[in-house]
Design a protein around this motif. Structure first.
Motif, PDB file in Angstrom:
ATOM      1  N   LEU A  21       0.784  -1.227   0.029  1.00  0.00           N
ATOM      2  CA  LEU A  21       0.015   0.030   0.033  1.00  0.00           C
ATOM      3  C   LEU A  21       0.973   1.401   0.040  1.00  0.00           C
ATOM      4  CD1 LEU A  21      -2.759  -1.185   2.569  1.00  0.00           C
ATOM      5  CD2 LEU A  21      -2.933  -0.828   0.060  1.00  0.00           C
ATOM      6  N   ALA A  22       2.034   1.188   0.802  1.00  0.00           N
ATOM      7  CA  ALA A  22       2.891   2.534   0.693  1.00  0.00           C
ATOM      8  C   ALA A  22       3.398   2.673  -0.505  1.00  0.00           C
ATOM      9  CB  ALA A  22       4.156   2.138   1.593  1.00  0.00           C
ATOM     10  N   ALA A  23       3.757   1.603  -1.257  1.00  0.00           N
ATOM     11  CA  ALA A  23       4.293   1.650  -2.752  1.00  0.00           C
ATOM     12  C   ALA A  23       3.389   2.250  -3.502  1.00  0.00           C
ATOM     13  CB  ALA A  23       4.811   0.327  -3.239  1.00  0.00           C
ATOM     14  N   LYS A  24       2.149   1.858  -3.618  1.00  0.00           N
ATOM     15  CA  LYS A  24       1.149   2.400  -4.271  1.00  0.00           C
ATOM     16  C   LYS A  24       0.867   4.063  -4.149  1.00  0.00           C
ATOM     17  CE  LYS A  24      -2.533  -0.699  -5.308  1.00  0.00           C
ATOM     18  NZ  LYS A  24      -4.000  -1.262  -4.952  1.00  0.00           N
ATOM     19  N   GLU A  25       1.168   4.401  -3.025  1.00  0.00           N
ATOM     20  CA  GLU A  25       1.323   5.915  -2.784  1.00  0.00           C
ATOM     21  C   GLU A  25       2.660   6.555  -3.113  1.00  0.00           C
ATOM     22  OE1 GLU A  25      -0.312   7.299   1.026  1.00  0.00           O
ATOM     23  OE2 GLU A  25      -1.927   6.287   0.877  1.00  0.00           O
ATOM     24  N   GLY A  26       3.558   5.739  -3.522  1.00  0.00           N
ATOM     25  CA  GLY A  26       4.693   6.469  -3.986  1.00  0.00           C
ATOM     26  C   GLY A  26       5.957   6.537  -2.716  1.00  0.00           C
ATOM     27  N   ARG A  27       5.493   5.795  -1.660  1.00  0.00           N
ATOM     28  CA  ARG A  27       6.281   6.010  -0.694  1.00  0.00           C
ATOM     29  C   ARG A  27       7.524   5.072  -0.590  1.00  0.00           C
ATOM     30  NH1 ARG A  27       4.432   8.984   3.757  1.00  0.00           N
ATOM     31  NH2 ARG A  27       2.352   9.790   3.352  1.00  0.00           N
ATOM     32  N   THR A  28       8.833   5.118  -0.255  1.00  0.00           N
ATOM     33  CA  THR A  28       9.767   4.450  -0.402  1.00  0.00           C
ATOM     34  C   THR A  28       9.900   3.697   0.967  1.00  0.00           C
ATOM     35  OG1 THR A  28      11.450   6.238  -0.286  1.00  0.00           O
ATOM     36  CG2 THR A  28      11.156   5.669  -2.224  1.00  0.00           C
ATOM     37  N   ALA A  38     -11.319   7.936  20.452  1.00  0.00           N
ATOM     38  CA  ALA A  38     -12.466   7.776  21.417  1.00  0.00           C
ATOM     39  C   ALA A  38     -13.721   8.019  20.511  1.00  0.00           C
ATOM     40  CB  ALA A  38     -12.650   8.622  22.626  1.00  0.00           C
ATOM     41  N   GLY A  39     -14.763   7.182  20.404  1.00  0.00           N
ATOM     42  CA  GLY A  39     -15.704   7.294  19.725  1.00  0.00           C
ATOM     43  C   GLY A  39     -17.036   7.409  20.520  1.00  0.00           C
ATOM     44  N   GLY A  40     -17.159   7.849  21.531  1.00  0.00           N
ATOM     45  CA  GLY A  40     -18.546   8.147  22.163  1.00  0.00           C
ATOM     46  C   GLY A  40     -18.985   6.813  22.658  1.00  0.00           C
ATOM     47  N   CYS A  41     -20.318   6.726  22.189  1.00  0.00           N
ATOM     48  CA  CYS A  41     -20.893   5.611  23.106  1.00  0.00           C
ATOM     49  C   CYS A  41     -20.645   4.286  22.007  1.00  0.00           C
ATOM     50  CB  CYS A  41     -22.373   5.764  23.152  1.00  0.00           C
ATOM     51  SG  CYS A  41     -23.044   6.611  21.694  1.00  0.00           S
ATOM     52  N   SER A  42     -20.127   4.224  20.778  1.00  0.00           N
ATOM     53  CA  SER A  42     -19.612   3.123  20.079  1.00  0.00           C
ATOM     54  C   SER A  42     -18.458   2.749  20.411  1.00  0.00           C
ATOM     55  CB  SER A  42     -19.675   3.652  18.571  1.00  0.00           C
ATOM     56  OG  SER A  42     -18.709   4.819  18.411  1.00  0.00           O
ATOM     57  N   GLY A  43     -17.620   3.273  21.393  1.00  0.00           N
ATOM     58  CA  GLY A  43     -16.373   2.806  21.682  1.00  0.00           C
ATOM     59  C   GLY A  43     -15.093   3.561  21.233  1.00  0.00           C
ATOM     60  N   PHE A  44     -14.092   2.361  20.766  1.00  0.00           N
ATOM     61  CA  PHE A  44     -13.059   3.051  20.161  1.00  0.00           C
ATOM     62  C   PHE A  44     -13.050   3.191  18.594  1.00  0.00           C
ATOM     63  CE2 PHE A  44     -11.180   2.069  24.358  1.00  0.00           C
ATOM     64  CZ  PHE A  44     -10.829   3.446  24.680  1.00  0.00           C
ATOM     65  N   SER A  45     -12.322   3.804  17.856  1.00  0.00           N
ATOM     66  CA  SER A  45     -12.518   3.810  16.391  1.00  0.00           C
ATOM     67  C   SER A  45     -10.728   3.721  16.209  1.00  0.00           C
ATOM     68  CB  SER A  45     -12.667   4.937  15.637  1.00  0.00           C
ATOM     69  OG  SER A  45     -14.112   5.154  15.728  1.00  0.00           O
ATOM     70  N   TYR A  46     -10.367   2.957  15.125  1.00  0.00           N
ATOM     71  CA  TYR A  46      -8.778   2.799  14.739  1.00  0.00           C
ATOM     72  C   TYR A  46      -8.685   3.464  13.500  1.00  0.00           C
ATOM     73  CZ  TYR A  46      -9.398  -0.481  18.651  1.00  0.00           C
ATOM     74  OH  TYR A  46      -9.397  -1.085  19.860  1.00  0.00           O
ATOM     75  N   GLU A  47      -7.465   4.279  13.595  1.00  0.00           N
ATOM     76  CA  GLU A  47      -7.356   5.233  12.304  1.00  0.00           C
ATOM     77  C   GLU A  47      -6.027   4.599  12.015  1.00  0.00           C
ATOM     78  OE1 GLU A  47      -7.871   9.436  12.057  1.00  0.00           O
ATOM     79  OE2 GLU A  47      -5.710   9.362  12.342  1.00  0.00           O
ATOM     80  N   LEU A  48      -5.705   4.187  10.750  1.00  0.00           N
ATOM     81  CA  LEU A  48      -4.633   3.874  10.085  1.00  0.00           C
ATOM     82  C   LEU A  48      -4.227   4.894   9.012  1.00  0.00           C
ATOM     83  CD1 LEU A  48      -5.235  -0.067   9.599  1.00  0.00           C
ATOM     84  CD2 LEU A  48      -4.097   1.181  11.409  1.00  0.00           C
ATOM     85  N   SER A  49      -2.790   5.513   8.967  1.00  0.00           N
ATOM     86  CA  SER A  49      -2.735   6.166   7.933  1.00  0.00           C
ATOM     87  C   SER A  49      -0.995   6.139   7.865  1.00  0.00           C
ATOM     88  CB  SER A  49      -2.867   7.816   8.336  1.00  0.00           C
ATOM     89  OG  SER A  49      -2.180   8.232   9.459  1.00  0.00           O
ATOM     90  N   PHE A  50      -0.436   6.558   6.677  1.00  0.00           N
ATOM     91  CA  PHE A  50       0.927   6.651   6.461  1.00  0.00           C
ATOM     92  C   PHE A  50       1.432   7.946   7.050  1.00  0.00           C
ATOM     93  CE2 PHE A  50      -0.220   3.430   3.253  1.00  0.00           C
ATOM     94  CZ  PHE A  50       0.509   2.373   3.858  1.00  0.00           C
ATOM     95  N   ALA A  51       2.784   7.793   7.642  1.00  0.00           N
ATOM     96  CA  ALA A  51       3.537   9.014   8.171  1.00  0.00           C
ATOM     97  C   ALA A  51       4.814   8.811   7.385  1.00  0.00           C
ATOM     98  CB  ALA A  51       3.562   8.722   9.527  1.00  0.00           C
ATOM     99  N   ASP A  52       5.452  10.394   7.571  1.00  0.00           N
ATOM    100  CA  ASP A  52       6.657  10.379   6.779  1.00  0.00           C
ATOM    101  C   ASP A  52       7.799  10.280   7.897  1.00  0.00           C
ATOM    102  OD1 ASP A  52       5.709  11.201   4.573  1.00  0.00           O
ATOM    103  OD2 ASP A  52       5.507  13.374   5.533  1.00  0.00           O
TER     104      ASP A  52
END
Length: 86
Positions: A21-28, A38-52
């Motif tokens: 997936l990183a290669a698709k975004e051009g990341r070496t 924190a997602g309020g009454c639905s609990g936690f949400s997980y966020e995945l993203s690329f970083a430099d």
């Protein structure tokens, strides 16, 4: 200060998918950030993203294939003991 950690385990399969997936975004360098929101009454949400690069208080998990996974200080206790799998 970068903290090397094993807060979360990364399977070989997950490391391969992160690299792909990183290669698709051009990341070496595949650097994936895992953040818990924190997602309020639905609990936690997980966020995945690329970083430099890691931020000052990140835990850095070194996975297979040169993959790094970053977990911020606030998210670390929540994901501790988990395994990242794709």
């Amino acid at each position: 200060m970068e903290q090397t950690a094993t807060v979360i385990a990364v399977t070989d399969r997950a490391a391969g998918k992160i690299r792909q997936l990183a290669a698709k975004e051009g990341r070496t360098e595949p650097v994936l950030r895992v953040r818990v929101i924190a997602g309020g009454c639905s609990g936690f949400s997980y966020e995945l993203s690329f970083a430099d690069a890691p931020e000052g208080d990140d835990h850095v998990v070194h996975g297979a294939e040169g993959v790094r996974v970053l977990v911020d200080r606030r998210s670390a206790p929540i994901v501790e003991g988990s395994t990242l799998e794709f």
